[in-house]
Design an enzyme around this catalytic site. Sequence first.
Site, mmCIF file in Angstrom:
data_model
loop_
_atom_site.group_PDB
_atom_site.id
_atom_site.type_symbol
_atom_site.label_atom_id
_atom_site.label_comp_id
_atom_site.label_asym_id
_atom_site.label_seq_id
_atom_site.Cartn_x
_atom_site.Cartn_y
_atom_site.Cartn_z
ATOM 1 N N TYR A 159 0.818 -1.214 0.000
ATOM 2 C CA TYR A 159 0.000 0.000 0.000
ATOM 3 C C TYR A 159 0.850 1.260 0.000
ATOM 4 O O TYR A 159 0.450 2.285 -0.558
ATOM 5 C CB TYR A 159 -0.972 -0.017 1.186
ATOM 6 C CG TYR A 159 -2.139 -0.928 0.935
ATOM 7 C CD1 TYR A 159 -3.287 -0.463 0.309
ATOM 8 C CD2 TYR A 159 -2.090 -2.276 1.293
ATOM 9 C CE1 TYR A 159 -4.352 -1.298 0.052
ATOM 10 C CE2 TYR A 159 -3.151 -3.129 1.042
ATOM 11 C CZ TYR A 159 -4.274 -2.632 0.419
ATOM 12 O OH TYR A 159 -5.328 -3.473 0.160
ATOM 13 N N GLU A 198 -8.073 -7.257 5.161
ATOM 14 C CA GLU A 198 -7.238 -8.316 4.575
ATOM 15 C C GLU A 198 -6.496 -9.090 5.652
ATOM 16 O O GLU A 198 -6.334 -10.317 5.544
ATOM 17 C CB GLU A 198 -6.284 -7.701 3.550
ATOM 18 C CG GLU A 198 -7.013 -7.254 2.283
ATOM 19 C CD GLU A 198 -6.255 -6.239 1.454
ATOM 20 O OE1 GLU A 198 -5.019 -6.113 1.653
ATOM 21 O OE2 GLU A 198 -6.883 -5.571 0.616
#
Length: 402
Positions: A95, A137
């Site tokens: 990310y 996640e």
Amino acid sequence: MLSPEVRALVKATAPVLKEHGEALTRHFYTRMLGGNPELRQLFNQGHQQSGQQQQALAAAVAAYAEHIDDPSVLLQVVERIAHKHVSLGVRAEHYAIVGKHLLASIREVLGEAATDELIDAWAAAYGQLADLLIGRERALYAAAASRDGGWTGWRAFKVVRKTPESAEITSFYLAPADGGATPDYLPGQYVSVRVYVPELGLMQPRQYSLSEAPGMPGQLRISVKREAGSPAGMVSGTLHNRINEGDVLDVSPPQGDFTLDAEDGRPVVLLSGGVGLTPMVSMLNHLTARDDGRQIRFVHACREAGVHAMKEHINALAAKRPNVRKAVFYERVGADDRRGVDYDYEGRVDLHAIRDEVILPDADYYLCGPLPFMQAQRRALADLGVAEHRIHAEVFGTGGVA
């Protein structure tokens, strides 16, 4: 929590993102994959070359900006993305890379309009979204690892059986190469499969629905359509042409939020187009194994007899169980095709014509197939009075599975 000022700045960019979103996302992918070539193995290069991936990301970024005041509107989308990320092995550290290149791309594409204040606002907004996805996640990874027979990341599976189902679809029966167990999963879920594609010089992942009901001891089954052309068919072509019994594939744990709710006993109508039948067969097999007597309808569309997969299996279930009825549509009927055996109706699926069969009180409707098919069936169900919350859909394509 984003401040009102940050939300206002981000929301104000929504019209610009709708207009220039694809230019932004094309620049973003070029920038990120150029600087981090190892990530090319995470992304579907077919969708990269066709532009589908860029279009999907542009729509997602614009939607996030538009709904920044109430991101809960996008929770279903976030859930779907999180499942796919886990199947691909996306990790928290990815990310930071995405954020770096997304913010730089906004500045470079928007030019003078991308003030420092706007970039700071988007940095905060992206951080909020990243935290949401990372948290979800993390939970999905933990759940996948904690199941009996579960794992995270890639696991080696041997192809123990390869069976043609039609001229286009072949089933692959996969068993863990380590001889271990396979986990339970929900009907409708998928796995990612990763293969080496010589034409690209890359490992490439694709998502394939599990096409058998949960509970097949020590095995998983996927049924893969051979996609025409390149780049669309690079992975499916590799599987069909180069992968044989005894070969080993990398496989992810089962994921996906398009799943059957079988606990409430309501009637179920399964609507599929083409290879969209694969999760439906998993659902149908699960329901018939439960044998709880509920009404089940299986509606399927295909072009012609040669591409009609799993016909004998569906026919046998419908013949054996009075609560299961099928309606198969062929766009092109051949001289040897038998109505009531090979197919039931000629032409494209027409739910209005079979409304007495498929419009059942309190039924749940599950749809899977190409986007035009899905749009047509959604409209038809709405016209026939089916409530939106009773319709559950999976689109095969970018953001979906195949």
